[in-house]
Structure formats: structure tokens, C-alpha cells
Design a protein around this motif. Structure first.
Motif, PDB file in Angstrom:
ATOM      1  N   SER A 130      11.585  -9.964   6.557  1.00  0.00           N
ATOM      2  CA  SER A 130      12.407  -8.903   5.961  1.00  0.00           C
ATOM      3  C   SER A 130      11.762  -8.344   4.706  1.00  0.00           C
ATOM      4  CB  SER A 130      13.801  -9.445   5.650  1.00  0.00           C
ATOM      5  OG  SER A 130      13.723 -10.520   4.724  1.00  0.00           O
ATOM      6  N   ILE A 131      11.066  -9.186   3.929  1.00  0.00           N
ATOM      7  CA  ILE A 131      10.376  -8.703   2.740  1.00  0.00           C
ATOM      8  C   ILE A 131       9.099  -7.955   3.125  1.00  0.00           C
ATOM      9  CG2 ILE A 131       9.198  -9.415   0.625  1.00  0.00           C
ATOM     10  CD1 ILE A 131      11.154 -11.740   0.426  1.00  0.00           C
ATOM     11  N   ALA A 132       8.333  -8.524   4.075  1.00  0.00           N
ATOM     12  CA  ALA A 132       7.052  -7.929   4.446  1.00  0.00           C
ATOM     13  C   ALA A 132       7.220  -6.583   5.138  1.00  0.00           C
ATOM     14  CB  ALA A 132       6.283  -8.887   5.359  1.00  0.00           C
ATOM     15  N   VAL A 133       8.290  -6.431   5.917  1.00  0.00           N
ATOM     16  CA  VAL A 133       8.462  -5.188   6.648  1.00  0.00           C
ATOM     17  C   VAL A 133       8.757  -4.024   5.710  1.00  0.00           C
ATOM     18  CG1 VAL A 133      10.945  -5.213   7.059  1.00  0.00           C
ATOM     19  CG2 VAL A 133       9.415  -4.326   8.821  1.00  0.00           C
ATOM     20  N   LEU A 134       9.184  -4.328   4.498  1.00  0.00           N
ATOM     21  CA  LEU A 134       9.409  -3.283   3.505  1.00  0.00           C
ATOM     22  C   LEU A 134       8.225  -3.137   2.550  1.00  0.00           C
ATOM     23  CD1 LEU A 134      13.159  -3.962   2.605  1.00  0.00           C
ATOM     24  CD2 LEU A 134      12.235  -2.244   4.152  1.00  0.00           C
ATOM     25  N   LEU A 135       7.557  -4.243   2.230  1.00  0.00           N
ATOM     26  CA  LEU A 135       6.426  -4.175   1.308  1.00  0.00           C
ATOM     27  C   LEU A 135       5.183  -3.575   1.950  1.00  0.00           C
ATOM     28  CD1 LEU A 135       6.611  -7.548  -0.692  1.00  0.00           C
ATOM     29  CD2 LEU A 135       7.273  -5.243  -1.418  1.00  0.00           C
ATOM     30  N   LEU A 136       4.994  -3.786   3.246  1.00  0.00           N
ATOM     31  CA  LEU A 136       3.784  -3.299   3.899  1.00  0.00           C
ATOM     32  C   LEU A 136       3.672  -1.772   3.830  1.00  0.00           C
ATOM     33  CD1 LEU A 136       1.373  -4.506   5.451  1.00  0.00           C
ATOM     34  CD2 LEU A 136       2.614  -4.066   7.561  1.00  0.00           C
ATOM     35  N   PRO A 137       4.717  -1.011   4.147  1.00  0.00           N
ATOM     36  CA  PRO A 137       4.593   0.449   4.002  1.00  0.00           C
ATOM     37  C   PRO A 137       4.338   0.893   2.569  1.00  0.00           C
ATOM     38  CG  PRO A 137       6.479  -0.118   5.372  1.00  0.00           C
ATOM     39  CD  PRO A 137       6.014  -1.383   4.740  1.00  0.00           C
ATOM     40  N   VAL A 138       4.964   0.209   1.607  1.00  0.00           N
ATOM     41  CA  VAL A 138       4.755   0.568   0.211  1.00  0.00           C
ATOM     42  C   VAL A 138       3.318   0.323  -0.200  1.00  0.00           C
ATOM     43  CG1 VAL A 138       5.448   0.069  -2.164  1.00  0.00           C
ATOM     44  CG2 VAL A 138       7.171   0.137  -0.349  1.00  0.00           C
ATOM     45  N   ALA A 139       2.757  -0.798   0.223  1.00  0.00           N
ATOM     46  CA  ALA A 139       1.368  -1.101  -0.111  1.00  0.00           C
ATOM     47  C   ALA A 139       0.410  -0.076   0.502  1.00  0.00           C
ATOM     48  CB  ALA A 139       1.022  -2.508   0.381  1.00  0.00           C
ATOM     49  N   PHE A 140       0.668   0.310   1.724  1.00  0.00           N
ATOM     50  CA  PHE A 140      -0.201   1.301   2.355  1.00  0.00           C
ATOM     51  C   PHE A 140      -0.063   2.658   1.656  1.00  0.00           C
ATOM     52  CE2 PHE A 140      -1.275   4.459   5.592  1.00  0.00           C
ATOM     53  CZ  PHE A 140      -2.521   3.992   5.981  1.00  0.00           C
ATOM     54  N   ALA A 141       1.162   3.006   1.236  1.00  0.00           N
ATOM     55  CA  ALA A 141       1.358   4.272   0.530  1.00  0.00           C
ATOM     56  C   ALA A 141       0.595   4.279  -0.786  1.00  0.00           C
ATOM     57  CB  ALA A 141       2.845   4.495   0.288  1.00  0.00           C
ATOM     58  N   ILE A 142       0.598   3.172  -1.513  1.00  0.00           N
ATOM     59  CA  ILE A 142      -0.155   3.098  -2.774  1.00  0.00           C
ATOM     60  C   ILE A 142      -1.644   3.269  -2.508  1.00  0.00           C
ATOM     61  CG2 ILE A 142      -0.776   1.572  -4.670  1.00  0.00           C
ATOM     62  CD1 ILE A 142       2.030   0.360  -4.479  1.00  0.00           C
TER      63      ILE A 142
END
Length: 925
Positions: free
Chosen positions: A145-157
Motif C-alpha cells: 500500500s505504501i509502495a504503490v503510492l510512492l513509486l509514481p511519486v518517485a518516477f515523477a520526481i
């Protein structure tokens, strides 16, 4: 010949990783207009302007203009080409969207019809995951649940650091749309979907009877976002993405928060919305430009000085040649110039649906794969180039190939310096030139090589007058006889369009011999020719028909007797003389099409040659559409009939109203005869016209409702003595007035339906919505140039023959009143027949006459537009749903519709067959 080492760029250095690497230079401004001098670029070294090579560093933003030009004094490399569009609508995105929609339909179909399979699959998964430790499940759920939200944010950065904010914007838009689709799907499944679909996509979430979400509201947007921003094309991010998705899906399944089909549907919705968004708004253009081309040429040992983009093709050939790559003319520091073709993945997808359709519908023709990889396309073109030269044909010599990064390849040819056959003037195409073209085909066929596209732009004539074959990319090695004969038929047509049938056949016979030419006659048909050739033949056919029509109209005006009564002959003699003059004019203006002329020329040499066209079509488009529509109609009827107790309904039927329905059905044929004869000034027997309308009941059984009746009436009027053009105009006028009266009656009855239960004259919301829909469609048609031209052309063609005919009818008010009265009577009889059918099953008190009229008019319109014979399926479905919406019970509505169709469609078939045979024996049709 293979690609050199280092030709594939690193993933993080691709042009689409940021604007600093982007090959695009701004909006595309049109085709190449020729070389231009650039005073800022220094002394020109080639026939083009200047642009920096990739090694020279990032280029500044280009100025507005039709071509991309910049320079560096160090390298003196020049590129002149049209600016590439900043965004492109990739056919591959559309293909993926359609695949995703098909996958969604398959999942919903399995959920609806394979209930036992879905239940068994869920039970197996529950048994397999029931032994998992609770602590492990909770930890995995927290991590996922944490990774599925952090992964898009990391790619956007990461993307923002590389200044690629446009991709992030595309991803956010796709995520928003996916969330909307998710909410709509959840609402449909919970409130309107069949129970089997609900069971397959949801689970009970607690003792209160609440259900889990059919589509996960956060997972589908995340998938859409990551797909739209291009994360799946980067190996490291792709691995992380799939690990997170699988972990999240596993924890939800084990925890009982979802079902397998719900996860699959969620992934497909996110995937489909992402590619739909990319196709709608366009993707950043990462196609290699001339700068990448010059760098690639240097890697394979050439020293380029300049590159000029070849002119783009306009007209009907544009769609056919768009997948053959971009052409460049390259000059070198030392040596002759080069012709270079660059092919990328997006051009590979051009024409995908056309190729798929050809593979499905044509039999006995082996074509290349519908969607090849770049490596396969490069190897095929290289193989054909070498094989053609080895066979002794004059083909463009391939001297090098290479990859231009991961998404494009280039093929380097010797420069020809000639002109295509299409660009030559007619007087320049001599008999020696045509024979030379046939000699190249003979050389290919001696080694069983098929070209597959012998059109005018694939035949290049050099300065010495020698024909050279190009565009071998779509050819075949070890081709069969059928494909080889298609090449002969194609070249016969190509040359015939330029020099005529006689010279084309004579040159072919002089090189190939009469037997080889005669064997291609069964394949001399439009479907075996290229798209551009078919478009040219259709254009010539339209011009030929226009000349014939003008000749007939001119003869009609010349042969018409004066209106001052000065004619010395009787009116009957005048009409006979006028008819003879028109027939003579039509015979004199009649022209044969090119394919018929070629057949005649071949038959003069080989009278025994086969002329019957070969059956190349496996299935016709109309047959396929009719089958699909009929299957849907049959499925709907069968599902509705399964819940109807016919024994009780028939036992309670009121047979007096059944007889009334039959009487109104019989009366419709007299009304149809009146509506037709009202637009025919000539004298035609009324009773025989009624018989012709009865015969139309048999014709509708084997043809769509809007086609069979028109063809039969036109043929009947011609046999009755009405000239062909006037017969078509009379039937067209009748159809046009029928359409206008249909629309007016639908609006009038719709208005009455909305006001019959209210004291004030307020129209129903349905009528208002219908009028607004029509207005929007009219605005769309008038705003889109293609649609506006399409509609205007057909309306102009319709009125070209109908308006003069209507002027003749207006001179006889009695005829006009007969036609209009027949149309109103025809509609009234059908409405009364449907009303009697409803009353036969006790539904007369539940629905008004105006509502029945609206239901019939809407159902008749859809039935006429349906491609199935007699509107089968479409009419029954529309009438049933309309009657139910108007307030009838389902059992009564279905029974009334079946009785109505029995009276108006099925019972008249036998009398129609008898009438059809009678008119055929009397030569009346």
C-alpha cells in the motif's frame, strides 16, 4: 551489414527522456518545399540549409517556418526537412486501446456466462492462500500500500529533474480519467449489472451485506498514470512496478477484499484509459530526425555533408506509402550521393488495421505480418533487395543498414537520380519504356519473387530510360502463382492508366507471352489491386458517370418538344421520340472501364482465356456486419422469450384485434403503391405496382430493408417504361419525401406524448434531448471538413437527379397529393397495426396512440438503418424496449411485437415469393 556496436543508445539517454534530447523542433508545417539558402549558416555545401549534428550539443529552439535549419561551422553538416510535430497520434496506442477494450469485454463475458468457472476459481484461490501466516499478510499489505503510492511519486520526481513535465501531465490526466471510469463501472456493477457479474467482481465485506468495490479506485488510476508516463518502457522501473502490483494483488486476494476477475478488470481499465489518453492528446514525438540520421551514417563509415528530406506524398497514395519510411537524399564529402530510408516503430504500425482486414477477408494471398518488428522489416527489405538484383532485375542497390537507437532503423541505397513513372508526362512513356518495365517483372518472376506493389511511384526511370524497381519492402520470396499473377494484373492496370489498355497489353505480351498475360485475367479485379490504384479507378468511374449523365440531360433538353403547342405530332409520339433520343444518347455516351478494356484486348489474342473473376474474398464486410447484428438480435429475443408464458398469452388473446392487425397490414401495400406512383409522372398500372410492393416482402428477407425495396422499385419502374435515370430519380424523390415526413411525424407525436398528461403544452424531455442531439450532430458535421465534404457530396448527388424530377411532379398536383397521402396512409396503417397488436393482448389501456406512433417511427428508422435483412433483430429490440418504456408489461410488449412482425414481415413472405415469380415471368422486374 548489421548494425554497428553502440548503435543502441542507453535507456536513460533516449530522446524522450527530456527536452534537451528531444528531436522534435516544433509543429509540422507541411511538405518539403525544396532547398533554401541560409545566410547565417555560412557557405552551403549541399542542396539544403544547415543544421547541427548531434555531436554539436543541444540545438536552440527552432524558429517558426516550414523547415528545420541550424548550423555549426565546425562540422558543416546540413539537414533540410519539414519540422516534425511536437506530438503524434500513434497507431500503436490505438491498437493497444482496442486490445484493452476487447480484454474488458472478454472478462465481463466470462463473468456473465461462466458463473461456475468464476466461483470455482475463487474457491481454489481461497484454499491455496488460506494457509498464509497473518503476520506475513499484514506486512505485505502495508509494504504494497505504501509502495504503490510512492513509486509514481518517485518516477515523477525523476522525470521533473530531467525536465520532462509533459509526460507527468499526461499521466495525471490519464489517472483522473481512469478514476472517473472506475466510479462509473462501480456504479454500473452495483446497480444495473447482472447478478453473475456482481458475484464475479465483488465479495461480501461484512455482516451488513456491503460489497467490495468491483474496480479498485486507487489501483486503476495508478496503473493508468504509470503507463501514460512511459514507466513500462524502462526496465528498472518496470520490474519495480510489476513487483508492487503483484504484491498488492496478492495481499488483497488473501485478505478477501477482491476477486481475481476484479483485479484483471482493474488492470485492463487502467491500461486502456492510459493508451486512450495518449492517442487522444498525442505522445511526445521521439522519431529520429535528420541529425540522428547523419550521426548514424558516420557510425557506418560514411562522411555526410548534407541531408534533404524527400517530398511527402499527397492524395490517395499517402495512406499507402506512410508505412514505408521517410526518405532522405544525402551528399557525401567524397563519393556519389545516397538515398536513405528511415523506418521507426510508429510508421511500422501505419495501416495495421487495413492489413489485418485484408488477411481476414482475402483468401489465398499470403502477405507479410500485420505488425512486424523493426528487425524483421529491415531483414525482409534487405533480403528482397539482394534477391532482386541476383535475379537480374534492375533494383536499387542496398549498401548499408543500421539501427538509429532502439526505435528506428535506416537502409542506405545508392542514389538513383531518376523520376518515377507517375511524374513522367504521357508522351515520355514510350513502348520501349513499358517493355523495359515488363522485363524487370519477368526477371523477378523467373526466381519466384513478387513485388506486391507495382504502382507508378515504385517504378523509377533513370536518365538513360531504364526502369528500376523500388519499394520492395512488401514483396515476397518463393511466392505462389496467385501472387505472381497479381503482380501482372497490377502492372497491366498501372500502365493502362497512363498509356491505355491496348499499349499496356501489347507490351506485356511482347515480353511475357500471351499465355502468362491471359492467366492473370481472373485476378484483374479491384480487390486484387493496390489501394492507390483502386482510388484512381473509383475517381475515373465517377468522372465517367458524370459525363454520361450530362450527355443524357443534354439529349433530353434537345429532344423535348416545344411547350407552345407547335408540335405536329401527338404527345405519345413525342414521348416515344424523346425516349429513343435518350436511349441513343446513353448508348453513345457509355464508356467501358479500364479493366474491361484490358480484358477485351487480351481476349482478342487468347479468346479461350478464363475471364471469370477468381473468388478472393473470404467474407464480405456486409455479411460480417449482418451476422453480428443478427446474432445480437437473436440473443436478445431468446433471452426475452425465455421468460414469456406463450400458452397463457395466446389463450387470452383477443382474435378480433388480431384480424384487425392483419387488415391494416394488407392495406399498407396499397398505401406503398400510392406513395411510389405519386412521384412518377408516367402512367404505370396501379394494381401491378401493388403486386410489386408485395414482392418486396420477399426481397426484404434476403436484403437490408433500406436496400431491397429501393432496388426492386427502381427495376419495376424501368420495366414499366420509365427511363433508368428517371426511375432512380422517382424512387429517390419518394425516399426523400418519406424521410422528411418520417422526421416530422416523429417530432409531432413525440411532442404530443410529452403533453398528453400535462395541462400545459410542454414537450417531453426526450424530444428536447433528441432535438439537441440532432443540433449537435449538425454542428459537428458542419465543423469537420471531412464530414462536411462527405455529406455535401452525397446530398448534391441526390438532389442532382431528384430536383428535376420533383419539378415535373409539381406540375401535376394530383400526383403530388397522391404521393404525400400514400406516405401518411402508409405510416398510419403501420401504427394502427402495432396498436391492434397491443390491444390483442390487453395492453390498449396502458399506452396511448401517440406513444405507439413514437415507438413505431423510432423502431422503423433503426430497422431501415440496420444491415440485417428486413431489420431483423434491430426492429424487434427497438419496438420491445420502446413499448416497455412507454408503460407496457414486458410479456405484453414482447407478444405484441412478435404479432406485429408476424403480420408485417413473416406472413407476407410467401405471397411475396409468389408475386416475385409472377412479375419475373411477366418480365415486369
Amino acid at each position: 551489414m548489421g548494425p554497428p556496436d553502440g548503435a543502441t543508445a542507453d535507456d536513460d539517454a533516449r530522446p524522450d527522456d527530456g527536452p534537451e534530447h528531444s528531436p522534435r523542433g516544433g509543429p509540422e508545417a507541411g511538405p518539403h518545399a525544396g532547398p533554401q539558402a541560409s545566410p547565417q549558416a555560412g557557405p552551403p555545401a549541399g542542396p539544403a540549409g544547415a543544421a547541427a549534428a548531434p555531436e554539436a550539443g543541444p540545438e536552440p529552439p527552432p524558429k517558426a517556418g516550414p523547415h528545420r535549419r541550424a548550423s555549426t561551422a565546425a562540422d558543416r553538416l546540413e539537414v533540410d526537412e519539414p519540422l516534425l510535430a511536437a506530438r503524434v497520434h500513434r497507431p500503436s496506442d490505438l491498437v493497444r486501446l482496442l486490445v484493452g477494450i476487447l480484454g474488458i469485454a472478454v472478462v465481463l463475458g466470462i463473468s456473465a456466462f461462466a458463473h461456475g468457472t468464476t466461483v470455482g476459481l475463487e474457491e481454489d484461490i481461497n484454499k491455496g492462500t488460506g494457509q498464509a501466516p497473518d503476520l506475513l499478510i499484514k506486512v505485505a499489505a502495508l509494504v504494497s500500500s505504501i509502495a504503490v503510492l510512492l513509486l509514481p511519486v518517485a518516477f515523477a520526481i525523476e522525470r521533473l529533474i530531467k525536465r520532462d513535465g509533459l509526460r507527468i501531465a499526461d499521466g495525471v490526466l490519464a489517472a483522473v480519467l481512469a478514476h472517473g471510469v472506475t466510479l462509473a463501472t462501480d456504479l454500473w456493477v452495483s446497480q444495473a449489472a447482472p447478478e453473475s457479474i456482481q458475484d464475479a467482481l465483488t465479495r461480501s465485506a461484512g455482516a451488513g451485506g456491503a460489497l467490495t468495490d468491483p474496480v479498485h479506485g486507487y489501483l486503476a488510476p495508478v496503473i493508468a498514470y504509470m503507463t501514460a508516463v512511459g514507466m513500462t518502457r524502462r526496465p528498472r522501473w518496470r520490474v519495480a512496478l510489476w513487483v508492487v502490483l503483484l504484491l498488492d494483488a496478492f495481499t488483497m486476494l488473501v485478505s478477501g477484499y477482491t476477486t481475481p476477475f476484479s483485479i484483471i478488470l482493474t488492470v485492463l481499465i487502467g491500461w486502456s484509459v492510459a493508451y486512450g489518453t495518449l492517442y487522444a492528446v498525442g505522445s511526445p514525438n521521439v522519431r529520429p530526425t535528420g541529425q540522428n540520421l547523419l550521426a548514424g551514417l558516420r557510425r557506418v563509415g560514411f562522411q555526410p555533408v548534407s541531408a534533404m528530406r524527400a517530398e511527402t506524398t499527397d492524395g490517395p497514395e499517402a495512406s499507402e506509402v506512410s508505412d514505408r519510411g521517410r526518405r532522405y537524399h544525402v551528399t557525401l564529402e567524397d563519393g556519389p550521393p545516397l538515398d536513405v530510408t528511415v523506418v521507426d516503430r510508429e510508421q511500422q504500425a501505419q495501416g495495421f488495421f487495413y492489413r489485418v482486414w485484408r488477411r481476414l477477408t482475402l483468401r489465398g494471398i499470403t502477405t507479410r505480418r500485420s505488425l512486424q518488428s523493426l528487425r524483421q522489416a529491415l531483414e525482409q527489405e534487405a533480403l528482397l533487395a539482394y534477391a532482386a538484383i541476383a535475379a537480374g532485375a534492375n533494383a536499387q542497390k542496398l549498401i548499408a543498414t543500421s539501427e538509429l537507437g532502439p526505435d528506428a532503423v535506416m537502409l542506405v541505397y545508392e542514389h538513383l537520380g531518376g523520376r518515377t513513372l507517375d511524374s513522367l508526362a504521357d508522351e515520355e512513356i514510350t513502348d520501349d519504356l513499358t517493355r523495359n518495365a515488363w522485363e524487370q517483372v519477368r526477371a523477378l518472376q523467373s526466381r519466384r519473387i513478387a513485388h506486391r506493389r507495382l504502382t507508378g511511384d515504385a517504378l523509377v526511370v533513370d536518365r538513360s530510360g531504364t526502369v528500376i524497381l523500388t519499394d520492395l519492402r512488401g514483396g515476397e520470396i518463393a511466392a505462389g502463382d496467385l501472387v505472381l499473377r497479381m503482380d501482372i494484373a497490377q502492372l497491366l492496370t498501372t500502365l493502362g492508366l497512363r498509356v491505355g489498355a491496348e499499349r499496356a497489353v501489347a507490351s506485356a505480351v511482347s515480353v511475357l507471352g500471351p499465355d502468362a498475360v491471359a492467366d492473370c485475367l481472373p485476378l484483374l479485379q479491384p480487390i486484387a489491386l493496390s489501394r492507390s490504384t483502386r482510388a484512381t479507378l473509383r475517381k475515373l468511374a465517377r468522372e465517367r458517370a458524370e459525363r454520361q449523365r450530362e450527355a443524357v440531360l443534354e439529349s433530353s433538353r434537345a429532344a423535348r418538344p416545344p411547350r407552345d403547342g407547335g408540335s405536329a405530332t401527338s404527345p405519345a409520339a413525342d414521348r416515344k421520340a424523346e425516349k429513343k433520343a435518350l436511349d441513343d444518347a446513353l448508348d453513345g455516351a457509355r464508356e467501358e472501364d479500364l479493366l474491361s478494356q484490358i480484358r477485351q484486348q487480351v481476349l482478342l489474342l487468347r479468346p479461350q482465356a478464363p475471364v471469370e473473376p477468381a473468388r478472393l474474398e473470404r467474407i464480405r464486410p456486409r455479411t460480417l456486419v449482418s451476422f453480428i447484428a443478427g446474432a445480437f438480435g437473436a440473443y436478445f429475443l431468446l433471452t426475452q422469450l425465455a421468460h414469456v408464458d406463450f400458452a397463457t398469452i395466446i389463450g387470452e388473446a383477443q382474435w378480433g384485434w388480431v384480424g384487425t392487425a392483419l387488415a391494416f397490414s394488407v392495406l399498407t401495400y396499397f398505401a406503398a403503391a400510392m406513395s411510389l406512383l405519386g412521384f412518377v409522372p408516367e402512367r404505370v398500372p396501379f394494381l401491378r405496382t401493388v403486386v410489386a410492393q408485395v414482392a418486396g416482402s420477399f426481397v426484404k428477407l434476403v436484403a437490408p430493408a433500406a436496400v431491397g425495396g429501393v432496388a426492386l422499385n427502381t427495376r419495376f419502374l424501368q420495366r414499366a417504361g420509365v427511363r433508368p435515370g428517371l426511375a432512380v430519380a422517382s424512387v429517390g424523390a419518394s425516399q426523400l419525401f418519406g424521410l422528411a415526413s418520417h422526421i416530422l411525424l416523429l417530432l409531432a407525436f413525440g411532442y404530443l406524448t410529452g403533453t398528453e398528461k400535462t395541462p400545459e403544452m410542454t414537450p417531453s424531455r426526450t424530444v428536447i434531448a433528441g432535438l439537441l442531439t440532432v443540433a449537435v450532430l449538425v454542428l459537428v458535421v458542419t465543423a469537420v471538413p471531412f464530414l462536411r465534404k462527405f455529406v455535401a457530396t452525397r446530398v448534391r448527388a441526390l438532389f442532382a437527379g431528384v430536383v428535376p424530377r420533383m419539378l415535373d411532379v409539381l406540375q401535376r398536383p394530383q400526383k403530388l397529393m397522391t404521393g404525400i397521402g400514400g406516405m401518411l396512409l402508409l405510416t398510419g396503417c403501420f401504427v394502427m397495426c402495432l396498436d391492434a397488436s397491443v390491444r390483442a393482448f390487453g395492453g390498449g389501456e396502458a399506452i396511448s396512440y401517440a406513444s405507439i406512433a413514437v415507438v413505431f417511427l423510432a423502431g422503423n428508422a433503426l430497422g431501415s438503418a440496420a444491415p440485417t435483412p428486413g431489420g431483423i433483430g434491430a426492429v424487434e429490440t427497438t419496438l420491445t424496449l420502446g413499448l416497455i418504456a412507454a408503460g407496457l408489461e414486458r410479456e405484453v410488449a414482447i407478444s405484441a411485437v412478435l404479432l406485429f412482425r408476424l403480420m408485417t414481415f413473416w406472413l407476407p413472405v410467401l405471397p411475396g415469393w409468389v408475386s416475385f415469380n409472377f412479375l419475373t415471368r411477366k418480365e415486369a422486374i
